[in-house]
Enzyme design. Structure first.
Site, PDB file in Angstrom:
ATOM      1  N   CYS A  57       0.792  -1.229   0.000  1.00  0.00           N
ATOM      2  CA  CYS A  57       0.000   0.000   0.000  1.00  0.00           C
ATOM      3  C   CYS A  57       0.825   1.280   0.000  1.00  0.00           C
ATOM      4  O   CYS A  57       0.651   2.147  -0.858  1.00  0.00           O
ATOM      5  CB  CYS A  57      -0.929   0.002   1.211  1.00  0.00           C
ATOM      6  SG  CYS A  57      -2.113  -1.358   1.219  1.00  0.00           S
ATOM      7  N   HIS A 108      -3.169   6.575   3.403  1.00  0.00           N
ATOM      8  CA  HIS A 108      -2.090   5.748   3.942  1.00  0.00           C
ATOM      9  C   HIS A 108      -0.750   6.473   3.855  1.00  0.00           C
ATOM     10  O   HIS A 108       0.238   5.961   3.325  1.00  0.00           O
ATOM     11  CB  HIS A 108      -2.017   4.392   3.241  1.00  0.00           C
ATOM     12  CG  HIS A 108      -1.500   3.312   4.152  1.00  0.00           C
ATOM     13  ND1 HIS A 108      -1.674   1.978   3.880  1.00  0.00           N
ATOM     14  CD2 HIS A 108      -0.830   3.371   5.335  1.00  0.00           C
ATOM     15  CE1 HIS A 108      -1.122   1.258   4.839  1.00  0.00           C
ATOM     16  NE2 HIS A 108      -0.600   2.083   5.737  1.00  0.00           N
TER      17      HIS A 108
END
Length: 477
Positions: A57, A108
């Site tokens: 991610c 993120h």
């Protein structure tokens, strides 16, 4: 700023987390159904050779946001709590170009509320254990910093969480969402994106990033989407002649293992749950398209759909991401209203989105970027990808037709003929007929790594066993 000679289009980036590049109807997937995404692709452009350079991610999103290769943005594995400090970012450049910029959903980044150039963010990062620890500062704890979690608890009570399904955030266990569909994070991201379209400053073009956490686990779509796959005979994952049966036996009872479940029925349930999450996202994309059409701005809006990386989903007894196989590194990529139509065979990567958007906005692309606009042939012969991580830490050279993999700890090599064997059933690394081609691809990797601080290459050969790093030292500094 001088007035643009041509009206700038709105730009909508719809992003998923952990969605495989083959999980689209238009890609020929035998099971998963994605009618709205197929519509976008059929009326726009679809890129079957789209990849992520670092399949997890944080690093994948860094390449997307900065337009840089891993060697330049410095994130070559997974590591939390490293500050994001980059002078050129996608939302920052579009804001400077006159766009009203917003992200709804997953970022993120670190710190969690880092705007990264956006004018505003409504955040939902999914379950991040690193930001839920007892010693996390109050303002950075997900209960406070994540807008969806705060909203969910205001709506349903302070004890409510996405973990109420009993599924861990990297698990292969699947179970339908226990509450009303409107409380699901996928619906929340859509609802807040639609509210942005209602309340935006209409004197400016907008850049909206609608960033879904699904189909990343937990596989918890509402029941109606599970029902699409419940009684369907699903195509089993491919298991190549090189698959590690021993690793599956050791890890196949661990619900967040890197092998997936050893029980065939649990594997089928994981597939059904994963596909259900994809169909749920597709349904919510449909809601956004309906709203854009209703406002009369669909044809004034460029839409790009992609994911940060894929999901191995049991392929060759592997699960999650990180590894250099197609289920992990190949991503969906659709461009609607960008001036291209039909299948585009260019090798493209997430770093290419920033220069693409700047070209569509009529802006000059900064020379510091490694990405190349997807609107023009890029001439790439290959892409270099990588991910650190113990015995599965790897480097990869992938082309339109084949792939060379090198595992940094052991020095193990693999070669796949993607043109003739797209499911990677046979590892041809020892086949005599492949040796000349393998030497060419290995040479590309030797050159790519020659100046790297880890010491993986001396310019003439690859050197296994060197200490791996998730973040390069200059980025940490």
């Amino acid at each position: 700023m001088e007035a643009k000679s041509k009206k700038q289009p709105n730009i909508l980036l719809i992003m998923t987390d952990q969605m495989r590049g083959d999980c689209l109807g238009i890609a020929g997937h035998p099971d998963v159904k994605t009618p709205y995404l197929d519509q976008l692709a059929s009326q726009g452009a679809w890129f079957p050779n789209a990849y992520t350079a670092v399949p997890s991610c944080i690093a994948a999103r860094c390449g997307l946001m900065t337009g840089l290769s891993p060697a330049h943005h410095g994130r070559v594995g997974y590591q939390d709590r490293v500050p994001w400090e980059y002078p050129v970012t996608m939302p920052g450049e579009l804001a400077k170009a006159g766009y009203y910029t917003k992200c709804v959903g997953k970022m993120h980044v670190h710190p969690l509320r880092n705007l990264l150039g956006f004018h505003h963010i409504e955040l939902h990062d999914g379950y991040l254990g690193n930001y839920r620890r007892w010693n996390t500062p109050f303002y950075e704890h997900q209960a406070v910093a994540d807008d969806y979690f705060h909203w969910l608890r205001c709506e349903l009570g302070m004890d409510r969480d996405v973990t109420d399904t009993g599924i861990e955030a990297n698990s292969w266990v699947a179970r339908p969402w226990p509450y009303e569909e409107k409380y699901h994070p996928t619906n929340w991201v859509t609802d807040r994106s639609l509210d942005f379209l209602r309340s935006r400053d209409r004197s400016k073009p907008f850049f909206l990033m609608t960033s879904f956490v699904r189909p990343h686990p937990p596989f918890d779509a509402p029941q109606c989407f599970f029902d699409l796959y419940r009684d369907k005979e699903l195509t089993p994952p491919p298991v190549g002649d090189w698959a590690d049966e021993g690793r599956l036996k050791r890890g196949g009872r661990v619900v967040d293992s890197d092998t997936g479940p050893i029980d065939p029925e649990l594997l089928r349930q994981a597939q059904a749950g994963y596909y259900a999450c994809i169909s749920h996202v597709d349904n919510q994309v449909g809601r956004i398209l309906i709203e854009l059409a209703g406002e009369g701005i669909l044809q004034d809006t460029v839409i790009l759909f992609c994911s940060d990386h894929g999901e191995l989903l049991g392929d060759h007894h592997t699960y999650r991401k990180i590894r250099p196989y197609q289920g992990s590194i190949r991503v969906p990529m659709i461009l609607f209203n960008g001036g291209l139509r039909g299948q585009q065979d260019n090798l493209v990567e997430l770093r290419d989105l920033l220069p693409t958007f700047l070209e569509l906005a009529g802006e000059t692309v900064p020379e510091c970027l490694d990405g190349i606009s997807m609107l023009r042939p890029n001439g790439r012969e290959y892409l270099h990808g990588e991910h650190s991580g113990g015995d599965i830490g790897n480097q990869v050279i992938v082309t339109k037709t084949d792939k060379y993999c090198w595992f940094t700890e052991s020095g193990r090599e693999q070669y796949f003929d993607l043109a003739g064997d797209p499911r990677e059933m046979h590892d041809g690394i020892r086949d005599a007929a492949n040796q000349e081609r393998i030497s060419v691809l290995r040479g590309h990797l030797i050159r790519e790594l020659a100046e790297r601080e880890e010491g993986y290459s001396d310019g003439t050969r690859l050197i296994p066993g060197r200490p791996q790093r998730a973040v390069l030292q200059r980025t940490l500094r």
